[in-house]
Design an enzyme around this catalytic site. Structure first.
Site, PDB file in Angstrom:
ATOM      1  N   ASP A  32      -8.553   2.438 -55.365  1.00  0.00           N
ATOM      2  CA  ASP A  32      -8.097   2.138 -56.724  1.00  0.00           C
ATOM      3  C   ASP A  32      -6.902   1.068 -56.519  1.00  0.00           C
ATOM      4  O   ASP A  32      -6.563   0.875 -55.492  1.00  0.00           O
ATOM      5  CB  ASP A  32      -7.401   3.508 -57.227  1.00  0.00           C
ATOM      6  CG  ASP A  32      -6.513   4.224 -56.641  1.00  0.00           C
ATOM      7  OD1 ASP A  32      -6.089   3.925 -55.177  1.00  0.00           O
ATOM      8  OD2 ASP A  32      -5.546   5.007 -57.286  1.00  0.00           O
ATOM      9  N   TYR A  74      -3.345  -0.967 -56.246  1.00  0.00           N
ATOM     10  CA  TYR A  74      -1.961  -0.523 -56.107  1.00  0.00           C
ATOM     11  C   TYR A  74      -1.029   0.042 -57.097  1.00  0.00           C
ATOM     12  O   TYR A  74      -1.354  -0.609 -58.300  1.00  0.00           O
ATOM     13  CB  TYR A  74      -1.359  -1.820 -55.339  1.00  0.00           C
ATOM     14  CG  TYR A  74      -2.089  -2.345 -54.079  1.00  0.00           C
ATOM     15  CD1 TYR A  74      -1.949  -1.556 -53.058  1.00  0.00           C
ATOM     16  CD2 TYR A  74      -2.588  -3.575 -54.106  1.00  0.00           C
ATOM     17  CE1 TYR A  74      -2.649  -1.870 -51.862  1.00  0.00           C
ATOM     18  CE2 TYR A  74      -3.075  -3.931 -52.947  1.00  0.00           C
ATOM     19  CZ  TYR A  74      -3.136  -3.401 -51.804  1.00  0.00           C
ATOM     20  OH  TYR A  74      -3.713  -3.791 -50.833  1.00  0.00           O
ATOM     21  N   PHE A 107      -7.612  -4.522 -52.500  1.00  0.00           N
ATOM     22  CA  PHE A 107      -6.789  -5.012 -51.499  1.00  0.00           C
ATOM     23  C   PHE A 107      -5.805  -6.254 -51.673  1.00  0.00           C
ATOM     24  O   PHE A 107      -5.173  -6.378 -50.702  1.00  0.00           O
ATOM     25  CB  PHE A 107      -7.853  -5.246 -50.238  1.00  0.00           C
ATOM     26  CG  PHE A 107      -8.355  -4.070 -49.790  1.00  0.00           C
ATOM     27  CD1 PHE A 107      -7.857  -3.204 -48.962  1.00  0.00           C
ATOM     28  CD2 PHE A 107      -9.964  -3.627 -49.659  1.00  0.00           C
ATOM     29  CE1 PHE A 107      -8.537  -1.968 -48.423  1.00  0.00           C
ATOM     30  CE2 PHE A 107     -10.471  -2.769 -49.434  1.00  0.00           C
ATOM     31  CZ  PHE A 107      -9.870  -1.637 -48.538  1.00  0.00           C
ATOM     32  N   HIS A 164     -11.748   2.685 -42.366  1.00  0.00           N
ATOM     33  CA  HIS A 164     -10.883   1.893 -43.314  1.00  0.00           C
ATOM     34  C   HIS A 164      -9.939   1.326 -42.524  1.00  0.00           C
ATOM     35  O   HIS A 164      -9.400   1.538 -41.275  1.00  0.00           O
ATOM     36  CB  HIS A 164     -10.394   3.072 -44.121  1.00  0.00           C
ATOM     37  CG  HIS A 164      -9.798   2.386 -45.234  1.00  0.00           C
ATOM     38  ND1 HIS A 164      -8.369   2.149 -45.423  1.00  0.00           N
ATOM     39  CD2 HIS A 164     -10.127   2.406 -46.734  1.00  0.00           C
ATOM     40  CE1 HIS A 164      -8.109   1.635 -46.541  1.00  0.00           C
ATOM     41  NE2 HIS A 164      -9.086   1.951 -47.354  1.00  0.00           N
TER      42      HIS A 164
END
Length: 222
Positions: free
Chosen positions: A65, A67, A78, A188
């Site tokens: 989701d 920031y 990202f 991740h």
């Protein structure tokens, strides 16, 4: 919601906008933005579909989701706006790229718009979030929309690289046709995962460009 998208995505959006879940989603998102501070700005909710056209699509990266800090989110997973400190996960992504390409310089900006302009769809599973509350819009039906987007890409394109980082992204990619596309999976890039040895050394950026080159497609300048 404001639907600022590249025209190549219009057929997909036309399909989704007619469905009951999307009508409900639109209403819920509008209410959230009216009653709370939410990110990204309304005009950037679909920025991933605006900066990257379906016709030029080469790579899909799936995040969770946006920031949730003020001024950070720009509608690309990202990615952060120019002038914002590079977040830890993105820092690890950029370190991995440096390692793969043996670069010595480090980017000063975490804005990944230049990736999107080259055909990289930077897609979060949820496209909105409340300020300072991670995953706060998880209960909305964004997952239905983004699952459908991934399936639409899988069925209507060929030779796309899907980069699935972490179990969450890997579950999102369950229905991708692996005979028509390249799917690369690893841990991740978050510090917790990277420090346990599940991120660095994956060579996803080199492998992506090798695959694109094999299809006579322009490589990505990471």
């Amino acid at each position: 919601m404001q639907f600022i998208i590249h025209s190549s995505w219009q057929p997909f959006f036309d399909l989704e906008q007619a469905k009951p879940y999307f009508i409900e989603l639109t209403k819920q998102v509008d209410e959230e933005y009216e009653t709370n501070v939410c990110f990204p700005p309304k005009e950037l909710i679909f920025n991933a579909f605006n900066k990257c056209s379906l016709n030029d699509l080469k790579v899909v990266i799936i995040g969770q989701d946006p920031y949730h800090g003020t001024g950070e989110a720009n509608g690309l997973c990202f990615s952060v706006n120019d002038g914002v400190a590079i977040p830890p996960s993105l820092k690890n992504i950029l370190i991995e790229i440096n390692n793969e390409y043996e670069r010595v310089f480090f980017p000063t900006s975490g804005n990944l718009e230049h990736w999107a302009n080259q055909g990289v769809l930077l897609l979060n599973a949820s496209l909105t979030v409340r300020k300072d509350l991670a995953n706060s819009h998880k209960h909305l039906k964004w997952n239905v929309f983004t699952d459908n987007a991934i399936q639409y890409i899988s069925e209507n394109t060929k030779g796309v690289v899907f980069l699935l980082w972490g179990s969450f992204a890997q579950k999102k990619g369950a229905k991708i046709n692996k005979e028509e596309h390249l799917v690369l999976e690893t841990g991740h890039p978050s510090p917790l995962s990277a420090n346990r040895g599940f991120w660095f050394g994956n060579n996803h950026f080199l492998k992506t460009n090798e695959y694109l080159k094999s299809l006579n497609k322009q490589e990505i300048l990471w």
